[in-house]
Design an enzyme around this catalytic site. Structure first.
Site, PDB file in Angstrom:
ATOM      1  N   GLU A   1      46.108  41.345  35.434  1.00 39.31           N
ATOM      2  CA  GLU A   1      45.657  41.084  34.069  1.00 39.31           C
ATOM      3  C   GLU A   1      46.909  41.043  33.197  1.00 39.31           C
ATOM      4  O   GLU A   1      47.478  42.084  32.858  1.00 39.31           O
ATOM      5  CB  GLU A   1      44.706  42.194  33.590  1.00 39.31           C
TER       6      GLU A   1
ATOM      7  N   CYS B   1      46.643  42.222  24.601  1.00 38.90           N
ATOM      8  CA  CYS B   1      46.952  41.051  25.446  1.00 38.90           C
ATOM      9  C   CYS B   1      46.222  39.802  25.001  1.00 38.90           C
ATOM     10  O   CYS B   1      46.688  38.692  25.249  1.00 38.90           O
ATOM     11  CB  CYS B   1      46.659  41.359  26.913  1.00 38.90           C
TER      12      CYS B   1
END
Length: 472
Positions: free
Chosen positions: A217, A251
Site C-alpha cells: 500500500e 497517502c
C-alpha cells in the site's frame, strides 16, 4: 545481534507446523472471538485514552481526529469481518466445463501461514490493526513491525497485543532499520507493507529472495481535477479538508490540484476561507488550533520545507500560508500557484500540507499532464459535467477514484482498495483483504465417470468426439 536472535525466536515460534496448522483449522467463531477482543480493548475508555495520548504525542492528533481516522475505521472493519467471516470461509463451488463431466470443482480458502505487517507512521494505529484483523480472520499468525517514527503509538500497540494474544499467534517487534532488516530476511508467507514507493521497492526486493507474497500500500502524487462546473467554494472546502487532515500526511490526500483557469481565483479564495474556518475561527492563528496536526519529525519537516523553498525560488507564488515553525514541527496549510514541472513540489510526493495548483483550459491538456506521472493511488474529479467526468475516467489510470468527494476511496469494504504499480500492489478491503491473506486452493473432485477412454493406447474415435465437443 541480540535483536536478531529475538526476531528469529518469535518467527520460529510462530512458524511451528503444529501452531500454523492449529490456526489454519480454527473455526470462524474462534477467529471472531480473537478479533472481538481488539474491539473490546479499544472501546474501553481507559485504553482509548492511552491510544489517543500516544497519537497526540506522535502527531498532535486531537481526540476527535483519533476517533474519526484511527478508531472508527478499525471498529467498522471489525464489525464487517465478524458479520461476514463465516460466509467468506465457506468453500466456493464453481462450474466445471463439459470436459470434466462427472466432476465438481470448488475453491477452499486456507491460511497462508506467517504474516509480516510493516506499518506506517502517519496513521500508526489504524494501518497496523486493520491488516491484523484480516490476517487473524484468515487464520494466520502475524508479526507486527510498527514504525519507529511514531514510537509512542508503537509502544501502546505492543502493550495491547501482549495483553490480548499469545506470542505464538501475534507479536510486535519494535525498533528501527536493524529490526526491519532482520525481519525481511526471513521467509514469511506474506508481507503487508504500508509506506512510500521508495521503501516499497526495498520490501519487494527482500520478499523476492524468499518468494514471499506481498501487499504494498504505497502512495504517489494523487491529483484532484476541478473543471469549474461545481460550486467552487464547496469544492475548495472539501480539498482544504482532505489536504490538511493529519497535516497532509495521508497517502490518498490530494497532492496537487489541476484547476480550470476560469475558476482559479475563486478556488484560491475558497481555499483560504476554508483554512481560516477550520483552524482559525477565533483569530488566534492556525498554530494554536487544537485540531491541526504536526509533521511527524524533523527529517520530514525539513523535506517538506525544502520542497516549499525550492518552489518559491523557482517562481511559485504563495497564495496562502507558508509559515513554518521547526521547533513545533508546524507547517501552515500552504497554497501555491504559478508552479511548473521543474519544481520538486511537482516531482516528489509532498506528504505535507502544501498544495500546488496548475491551471488548464483544454481537458486534453489534463490527460497529457497526468500521463506524465506514474498511476496514482487516488484520483479526484470535482465535476458536475457528465461528459468531462467520463472523459477523465476513460483516459486515466488510478488505484481508486472519488467524484465530487475526497478521502473515501478506502472506506467502502465492498470496493477493492490499492494502487497501480508505483502506487501499490494488491487490493484490500472486505473480502479482498481476506482473500489477500488466504491461499485460494482449487480443488477438483471425481464424483462419477472416468478418464480411461483417453488413456493409451489411443482410440481415434474418442478423439474425434473430443474435437467435436470443443469445436477444434
Amino acid at each position: 545481534m541480540e535483536n536478531n536472535k529475538e526476531v528469529l525466536r518469535i518467527f520460529e515460534l510462530q512458524s511451528n507446523f503444529e501452531n500454523l496448522n492449529s490456526l489454519k483449522n480454527s473455526s470462524a467463531n474462534e477467529r471472531i472471538t480473537k478479533i472481538k477482543s481488539i474491539l473490546e480493548y479499544i472501546l474501553n475508555p481507559a485504553k482509548h485514552k492511552l491510544i489517543a495520548e500516544a497519537l497526540y504525542k506522535d502527531l498532535h492528533k486531537s481526540n476527535e481526529e483519533v476517533i474519526t481516522t484511527e478508531m472508527t475505521p478499525v471498529i467498522l472493519t471489525i464489525k464487517e469481518v465478524c458479520k461476514k467471516l463465516k460466509q467468506w470461509m465457506k468453500d466456493e463451488h464453481v462450474p466445471s466445463p463439459v470436459t470434466m463431466l462427472g466432476m465438481s470443482s470448488y475453491i477452499k480458502y486456507e491460511s497462508k501461514g506467517n504474516i509480516l505487517i510493516i506499518g506506517p507512521w502517519n496513521y500508526p494505529f489504524q494501518l497496523v490493526i486493520y491488516p491484523l484483523v484480516y490476517a487473524i480472520a484468515a487464520g494466520n499468525t502475524a508479526i507486527i513491525k510498527p514504525s519507529e517514527f511514531s514510537s509512542n503509538t508503537a509502544n501502546v500497540i505492543s502493550i495491547m497485543i501482549k495483553e490480548l494474544f499469545d506470542e505464538n499467534e501475534v507479536a510486535v517487534v519494535e525498533g528501527g532499520v536493524p529490526e526491519a532488516t532482520a525481519l525481511l530476511a526471513l521467509p514469511f508467507n506474506h508481507i503487508h507493507f504500508t509506506g512510500s514507493p521508495k521503501v516499497g521497492k526495498i520490501i519487494m526486493a527482500a520478499a523476492a529472495k524468499n518468494l514471499s507474497a506481498v501487499t504494498l500500500e504505497l502512495g504517489g502524487k494523487s491529483p484532484v481535477i476541478i473543471d469549474g462546473s461545481t460550486n467552487i467554494n464547496s469544492t475548495a472546502e472539501k480539498i482544504c479538508w482532505g489536504k490538511t487532515l493529519n497535516s497532509g500526511q495521508t497517502c490518498i490526500a490530494p497532492d496537487f490540484a489541476i484547476v480550470h483557469k476560469k475558476v482559479l481565483n475563486g478556488f484560491i479564495e475558497g481555499f483560504k476561507n476554508a483554512c481560516e474556518k477550520f483552524y482559525n475561527p477565533d483569530n488566534k492563528g492556525i498554530e494554536q488550533s487544537k485540531d491541526y496536526g504536526r509533521i511527524i519529525n524533523d527529517a520530514n519537516f525539513d523535506r517538506v520545507q525544502e520542497l516549499l523553498d525550492d518552489a518559491k525560488e523557482k517562481g511559485a507564488k504563495v497564495e496562502f500560508g507558508g509559515q513554518v515553525n521547526k521547533q513545533d514541527q508546524f507547517i501552515q496549510p500552504t497554497l501555491l500557484s504559478n508552479v511548473n514541472m521543474e519544481m520538486k513540489v511537482m516531482q516528489d510526493e509532498i506528504f505535507g500540507p502544501v498544495l500546488p495548483v496548475v491551471t488548464y483550459e483544454n481537458k486534453e491538456d489534463v490527460i497529457k499532464l497526468l500521463n506524465s506521472f506514474p498511476s496514482p493511488l487516488a484520483l479526484y474529479i470535482m465535476s458536475n459535467n457528465k461528459n468531462n467526468t467520463k472523459y477523465f475516467l476513460n483516459n486515466t489510470v488510478a488505484g481508486g477514484t472519488c467524484i465530487n468527494e475526497l478521502m473515501l476511496t478506502s472506506v467502502n469494504p465492498h470496493l477493492p482498495f490499492g494502487g497501480v504499480n508505483n502506487s501499490g500492489l494488491g487490493k484490500t478491503g472486505g473480502k479482498h483483504s481476506f482473500m489477500d491473506f488466504s491461499n485460494q486452493r482449487g480443488i477438483v473432485k471425481r464424483n462419477w465417470g472416468t478418464l480411461k477412454p483417453i488413456y493409451p493406447p489411443f482410440n481415434s474415435k474418442i478423439f474425434k468426439y473430443f474435437k467435436k465437443i470443443v469445436s477444434i
